[in-house]
Design an enzyme around this catalytic site. Structure first.
Site, PDB file in Angstrom:
ATOM      1  N   ASP A 268       0.859  -1.190   0.000  1.00  0.00           N
ATOM      2  CA  ASP A 268       0.000   0.000   0.000  1.00  0.00           C
ATOM      3  C   ASP A 268       0.894   1.240   0.000  1.00  0.00           C
ATOM      4  OD1 ASP A 268      -3.262   0.253   0.984  1.00  0.00           O
ATOM      5  OD2 ASP A 268      -2.060   2.077   0.944  1.00  0.00           O
TER       6      ASP A 268
ATOM      7  N   ASN B 174      -5.460  -4.207  -6.661  1.00  0.00           N
ATOM      8  CA  ASN B 174      -6.694  -3.700  -6.063  1.00  0.00           C
ATOM      9  C   ASN B 174      -6.650  -2.217  -5.697  1.00  0.00           C
ATOM     10  OD1 ASN B 174      -9.166  -4.001  -4.181  1.00  0.00           O
ATOM     11  ND2 ASN B 174      -7.534  -3.357  -2.781  1.00  0.00           N
TER      12      ASN B 174
ATOM     13  N   THR C 101     -16.477   0.689   2.887  1.00  0.00           N
ATOM     14  CA  THR C 101     -15.041   0.912   3.137  1.00  0.00           C
ATOM     15  C   THR C 101     -14.786   2.414   3.283  1.00  0.00           C
ATOM     16  OG1 THR C 101     -14.403   1.293   0.841  1.00  0.00           O
ATOM     17  CG2 THR C 101     -14.485  -1.014   1.572  1.00  0.00           C
TER      18      THR C 101
ATOM     19  N   TYR D 298     -13.065   7.796 -13.041  1.00  0.00           N
ATOM     20  CA  TYR D 298     -13.155   6.495 -12.369  1.00  0.00           C
ATOM     21  C   TYR D 298     -13.821   5.471 -13.281  1.00  0.00           C
ATOM     22  CZ  TYR D 298     -14.225   3.187  -8.569  1.00  0.00           C
ATOM     23  OH  TYR D 298     -14.308   2.075  -7.768  1.00  0.00           O
TER      24      TYR D 298
ATOM     25  N   LYS E 129     -12.073   2.128 -14.787  1.00  0.00           N
ATOM     26  CA  LYS E 129     -12.548   0.780 -14.436  1.00  0.00           C
ATOM     27  C   LYS E 129     -13.022   0.014 -15.683  1.00  0.00           C
ATOM     28  CE  LYS E 129     -11.751   1.039  -9.983  1.00  0.00           C
ATOM     29  NZ  LYS E 129     -10.731   0.198  -9.328  1.00  0.00           N
TER      30      LYS E 129
ATOM     31  N   ILE F 263     -19.611  -0.930  -1.416  1.00  0.00           N
ATOM     32  CA  ILE F 263     -19.005  -1.709  -0.333  1.00  0.00           C
ATOM     33  C   ILE F 263     -18.595  -0.760   0.801  1.00  0.00           C
ATOM     34  CG2 ILE F 263     -17.230  -3.427   0.243  1.00  0.00           C
ATOM     35  CD1 ILE F 263     -19.149  -4.307  -2.061  1.00  0.00           C
TER      36      ILE F 263
HETATM   37  N1  LIG Z   1     -15.850   0.557  -1.770  1.00  0.00           N
HETATM   38  C1  LIG Z   1     -16.560   0.436  -2.865  1.00  0.00           C
HETATM   39  O1  LIG Z   1     -17.787   0.641  -2.860  1.00  0.00           O
HETATM   40  C2  LIG Z   1     -15.913  -0.013  -4.151  1.00  0.00           C
HETATM   41  C3  LIG Z   1     -16.750  -0.336  -5.222  1.00  0.00           C
HETATM   42  C4  LIG Z   1     -16.182  -0.755  -6.423  1.00  0.00           C
HETATM   43  C5  LIG Z   1     -14.812  -0.840  -6.546  1.00  0.00           C
HETATM   44  N2  LIG Z   1     -14.023  -0.500  -5.485  1.00  0.00           N
HETATM   45  C6  LIG Z   1     -12.582  -0.605  -5.690  1.00  0.00           C
HETATM   46  O2  LIG Z   1     -12.021  -1.408  -4.689  1.00  0.00           O
HETATM   47  C7  LIG Z   1     -10.641  -1.061  -4.537  1.00  0.00           C
HETATM   48  C8  LIG Z   1     -10.339  -0.920  -3.067  1.00  0.00           C
HETATM   49  O3  LIG Z   1     -11.078   0.172  -2.563  1.00  0.00           O
HETATM   50  P1  LIG Z   1     -11.707   0.212  -1.096  1.00  0.00           P
HETATM   51  O4  LIG Z   1     -13.154   0.411  -1.245  1.00  0.00           O
HETATM   52  O5  LIG Z   1     -11.181  -0.909  -0.306  1.00  0.00           O
HETATM   53  O6  LIG Z   1     -11.117   1.630  -0.629  1.00  0.00           O
HETATM   54  P2  LIG Z   1     -10.088   2.050   0.514  1.00  0.00           P
HETATM   55  O7  LIG Z   1      -9.906   3.500   0.325  1.00  0.00           O
HETATM   56  O8  LIG Z   1     -10.549   1.509   1.824  1.00  0.00           O
HETATM   57  O9  LIG Z   1      -8.746   1.259   0.113  1.00  0.00           O
HETATM   58  C9  LIG Z   1      -7.949   1.653  -0.972  1.00  0.00           C
HETATM   59  C10 LIG Z   1      -6.493   1.431  -0.585  1.00  0.00           C
HETATM   60  O10 LIG Z   1      -5.682   1.746  -1.731  1.00  0.00           O
HETATM   61  C11 LIG Z   1      -4.551   2.456  -1.287  1.00  0.00           C
HETATM   62  N3  LIG Z   1      -3.998   3.259  -2.378  1.00  0.00           N
HETATM   63  C12 LIG Z   1      -4.520   4.386  -2.927  1.00  0.00           C
HETATM   64  N4  LIG Z   1      -3.702   4.840  -3.884  1.00  0.00           N
HETATM   65  C13 LIG Z   1      -2.647   3.985  -3.957  1.00  0.00           C
HETATM   66  C14 LIG Z   1      -1.479   3.936  -4.741  1.00  0.00           C
HETATM   67  N5  LIG Z   1      -1.202   4.878  -5.660  1.00  0.00           N
HETATM   68  N6  LIG Z   1      -0.627   2.898  -4.568  1.00  0.00           N
HETATM   69  C15 LIG Z   1      -0.872   1.955  -3.617  1.00  0.00           C
HETATM   70  N7  LIG Z   1      -1.952   1.967  -2.830  1.00  0.00           N
HETATM   71  C16 LIG Z   1      -2.831   2.975  -3.000  1.00  0.00           C
HETATM   72  C17 LIG Z   1      -5.059   3.312  -0.139  1.00  0.00           C
HETATM   73  O11 LIG Z   1      -3.995   3.771   0.702  1.00  0.00           O
HETATM   74  C18 LIG Z   1      -6.021   2.357   0.548  1.00  0.00           C
HETATM   75  O12 LIG Z   1      -5.369   1.605   1.554  1.00  0.00           O
HETATM   76  C19 LIG Z   1     -10.420   0.186  -5.369  1.00  0.00           C
HETATM   77  O13 LIG Z   1      -9.815  -0.151  -6.605  1.00  0.00           O
HETATM   78  C20 LIG Z   1     -11.816   0.700  -5.608  1.00  0.00           C
HETATM   79  O14 LIG Z   1     -11.933   1.446  -6.781  1.00  0.00           O
HETATM   80  C21 LIG Z   1     -14.530  -0.086  -4.295  1.00  0.00           C
END
Ligand SMILES: NC(=O)c1ccc[n+]([C@@H]2O[C@H](COP(=O)([O-])OP(=O)(O)OC[C@H]3O[C@@H](n4cnc5c(N)ncnc54)[C@H](O)[C@@H]3O)[C@@H](O)[C@H]2O)c1
Length: 255
Positions: A37, A90, A190, A155, A159, A188
């Protein structure tokens, strides 16, 4: 239960949310896990959670949009554990919800760099290591924003790109023993959703309340529910599955 004993898994964006839940489930199934991360404190906390449950993990700082850093992440994984069997690309950011004509070029570029180029760099450096290890499975995190217009413009574009890249890579490496799939989470629970869920006064925004109400199940998904799909796709249970994008969205796409 899925036996992942002796497997080595790399997960980016594992300092929080979906990535953290995936590392925890992978470790429970016996994998040795690299928690990568840009936020080292978040990654370290994930490692502590895993090791306190007798799992094996290390934290690595990586900015997935930086080629040298991603290459170093793979090298450190090989130096520590000697192989890579599973990768979950991810890490992602949401960007701001400006209309396309108002979007700042730097912000557009940042979202594409992290969400799309970051996945490509992961593939670029993980795949040769996996081939050396005798094959492997990769899961890229897309979104329902990769299948619909749900999300900010950059975004959604990034995606959709992740799904295209997943399909293309899967066909190129299918005969090298590498499977590549994408997951498309819905809403989700988060930090990413939390950031858009409250206004400056800390009150839940109407937008988020509406989003939850629109969900067929009337609730957000939990990161662990996404992690279960990632672990399944990474296991031999999914041995004939590659090049697909799996919605994990509580029925949202059926609306
Ligand atoms: N939460 C949702 O509803 C949802 C829905 C669809 C897709 N997603 C996708 O799921 C993935 C995880 O998101 P999440 O919901 O767990 O969010 P989150 O913000 O809890 O986690 C994302 C993590 O990515 C890290 N990060 C950000 N930029 C980075 C970089 N340049 N290099 C390395 N790490 C980096 C952050 O520090 C964080 O720990 C993402 O790709 C997001 O687009 C999330």
């Amino acid at each position: 239960m899925t036996n992942l004993d002796d497997k080595v898994a790399v997960v980016t964006g594992a300092g929080s949310g979906i990535g953290r839940a995936t590392t925890e489930r992978l470790a429970t199934e016996g994998a040795r896990v690299v928690v990568a991360d840009v936020d080292f404190d978040g990654a370290s906390e994930t490692v502590e959670r895993i090791t306190s449950e007798e799992g094996t993990a290390i934290a690595i700082t990586v900015d997935v949009s930086d080629a040298a850093a991603v290459e170093a992440m793979v090298e450190e994984t090989l130096d520590t554990y000697g192989r890579i069997d599973i990768a979950h690309n991810n890490a992602g950011i949401e960007g701001s919800n400006q209309p396309v004509t108002e979007l700042d070029e730097a912000e557009w570029q940042q979202v594409i760099d992290v969400n799309l180029t970051g996945v490509w760099l992961g593939l670029k450096y993980e795949i040769p290591a996996m081939i050396e290890s005798g094959g492997g499975a990769i899961v890229n995190t897309a979104s329902i924003g990769g299948l619909t217009a749900v999300g900010t413009p950059a975004y959604v574009a990034s995606k959709h790109g992740v799904i295209g890249l997943t399909r293309s890579t899967a066909t190129q490496y299918a005969q090298k023993g590498i499977r590549v799939n994408a997951i498309c989470p819905g809403v989700i629970d988060t930090a990413m959703i939390e950031r858009g869920a409250t206004d400056e006064a800390g009150t839940e925004t109407e937008e988020i309340q509406q989003l939850v109400q629109q969900q067929p199940m009337g609730r957000m998904g939990q990161p662990e529910e996404v992690a279960n799909t990632v672990v399944w796709l990474s296991s031999t249970e999914a041995s004939f599955i590659t090049g697909n994008a799996f919605p994990v969205e509580g029925g949202y796409m059926a609306l």
